[in-house]
Motif scaffolding. Sequence first.
Motif, PDB file in Angstrom:
ATOM      1  N   UNK A 233      -4.114  46.132  87.737  1.00 25.40           N
ATOM      2  CA  UNK A 233      -4.452  47.001  86.606  1.00 25.40           C
ATOM      3  C   UNK A 233      -5.687  46.511  85.852  1.00 25.40           C
ATOM      4  N   UNK A 234      -5.730  45.257  85.360  1.00 22.16           N
ATOM      5  CA  UNK A 234      -6.937  44.833  84.637  1.00 22.16           C
ATOM      6  C   UNK A 234      -8.178  44.786  85.519  1.00 22.16           C
ATOM      7  N   UNK A 235      -8.011  44.452  86.809  1.00 22.84           N
ATOM      8  CA  UNK A 235      -9.169  44.390  87.700  1.00 22.84           C
ATOM      9  C   UNK A 235      -9.772  45.777  87.894  1.00 22.84           C
ATOM     10  N   UNK A 236      -8.918  46.762  88.146  1.00 20.22           N
ATOM     11  CA  UNK A 236      -9.400  48.135  88.339  1.00 20.22           C
ATOM     12  C   UNK A 236     -10.071  48.649  87.071  1.00 20.22           C
ATOM     13  N   UNK A 237      -9.480  48.376  85.923  1.00 20.33           N
ATOM     14  CA  UNK A 237     -10.071  48.847  84.671  1.00 20.33           C
ATOM     15  C   UNK A 237     -11.438  48.208  84.424  1.00 20.33           C
ATOM     16  N   UNK A 238     -11.533  46.891  84.651  1.00 21.64           N
ATOM     17  CA  UNK A 238     -12.793  46.198  84.376  1.00 21.64           C
ATOM     18  C   UNK A 238     -13.862  46.519  85.407  1.00 21.64           C
ATOM     19  N   UNK A 239     -13.473  46.553  86.682  1.00 18.80           N
ATOM     20  CA  UNK A 239     -14.449  46.791  87.745  1.00 18.80           C
ATOM     21  C   UNK A 239     -14.737  48.272  87.955  1.00 18.80           C
ATOM     22  N   UNK A 240     -13.668  49.064  88.025  1.00 19.81           N
ATOM     23  CA  UNK A 240     -13.845  50.472  88.355  1.00 19.81           C
ATOM     24  C   UNK A 240     -14.227  51.347  87.198  1.00 19.81           C
ATOM     25  N   UNK A 241     -13.718  51.034  86.009  1.00 15.29           N
ATOM     26  CA  UNK A 241     -13.943  51.912  84.860  1.00 15.29           C
ATOM     27  C   UNK A 241     -14.771  51.252  83.764  1.00 15.29           C
ATOM     28  N   UNK A 242     -15.262  50.052  84.004  1.00 16.02           N
ATOM     29  CA  UNK A 242     -16.129  49.330  83.057  1.00 16.02           C
ATOM     30  C   UNK A 242     -15.480  49.152  81.689  1.00 16.02           C
ATOM     31  N   UNK A 243     -14.158  48.978  81.670  1.00 18.66           N
ATOM     32  CA  UNK A 243     -13.455  48.692  80.425  1.00 18.66           C
ATOM     33  C   UNK A 243     -13.708  47.230  80.064  1.00 18.66           C
ATOM     34  N   UNK A 244     -13.947  46.905  78.786  1.00 22.65           N
ATOM     35  CA  UNK A 244     -14.165  45.501  78.404  1.00 22.65           C
ATOM     36  C   UNK A 244     -12.983  44.614  78.790  1.00 22.65           C
TER      37      UNK A 244
END
Length: 426
Positions: A233-244
Amino acid sequence: MGIAILVLMAVGVVLMLTRVLPTAFALVLLALGIALLAGAPFTGATNSILTSVLQTGSAALASTMIAVLLGSWLGTLMDESGIAGTLVRKIVEFGGERPSFVALGVFAVSILCGSITGSAPAAMLAGVVGIPAMIAVGVRPVAAGGTVLMGISAGSPLELPVWQFLSDAVGAPVGDVQSIMVRLFPMALVVGIVYVFVETRRTRHAWAVRLDRPKARVRRGDAPWYALITPLVPIVLALGLAVPIVPSLLAGVVFALVTTTRWGELNGRALRSLYKAFEVAAPPIALFVAIGMLLAAVKLPGAKNALTPVVSAISPSGAGWFVVVFALLVPLCLFRGPLNVFGLGAGVAGVLVTGGIYPLPAVVGLMASYNQVFGVSDPTSTQTVWAAQYAGVRPERAMVSTLPYTWVVAIGGMVLTAVLYLTPQP
């Protein structure tokens, strides 16, 4: 003056190596010593010991500290809710009695755990079940411990707290750190897979295994299948969706809680796991406070002016020499040496950046490459000590087993860094 500061740094290394002082204490004293040699005033609004080094420096890595705490919280939840144990057990069951397949499965889980939290907690998440399972099917104890460590190393380029640390310590945008780490991940992954297949070929009979290690914790129930994607979950958000980074880790914590906990138990589990996370995160946070002071000290005008000519004179120039020299210096990141980025290496990185000796992304790439060695092969790092002792071998044997492989990863990272940032682009 520059020579005097370097001599002081060498004394700091000796104090850490001989364990006269804990690393964090030695770094604080080193920061104060550098500030004094740099001629910094004791008080004052800017460039002073009290304000710039102790006050501002101690909080310089605050974002990293929060990221570490959230990563530890998520790791604690994965342990308490049974997510990590379920992942290991399912993969071990799938691998059956085939040593290489069981080890490869534990390696994969170790990558996921290493991407969430580092140090001993990551090794425990994957190793408490995984190491005995590998030994039981005939994997040598040293290779069992090494497999977990190599998996953590392969997951480290995706570990969001490490991104935040390199960004804060070197002063690089998180996007630049992410770009380097994403490119480093395939190298660590391939070398880790090679380690698994090479080192698990030499097996021992299960009946000959003598397990001399602490008892594993009591098995908890399996986590729901949909909760098993928590590490992603955090990897996809940070890498895929550019979430901080901090929101990405918070989202992972919330996902783990919601998918594994009954509504009436949410508050209890959330608070209990958070309190445990503070215990896990306390040592690295203390270290980051000290590293922040050291970085502040080497960035003082007097220290910068004294160190830049000396470091420039001894630093290799050109992409080729950059790779050759720093590859030969890989052992200096072991045993809490001067190139360990979670110690004096952070100060070295600060000097390279403030002196303009190498481009900012090149320093990030260099430190990330060294971290691939330290995180696995340093017999003084907590994850190496835990994994080796849990497997029933000495940490030095784990170092001998993994160092040839992690050295290759480090060289690959340096070559990548040199090509991307030190070679003229067409």
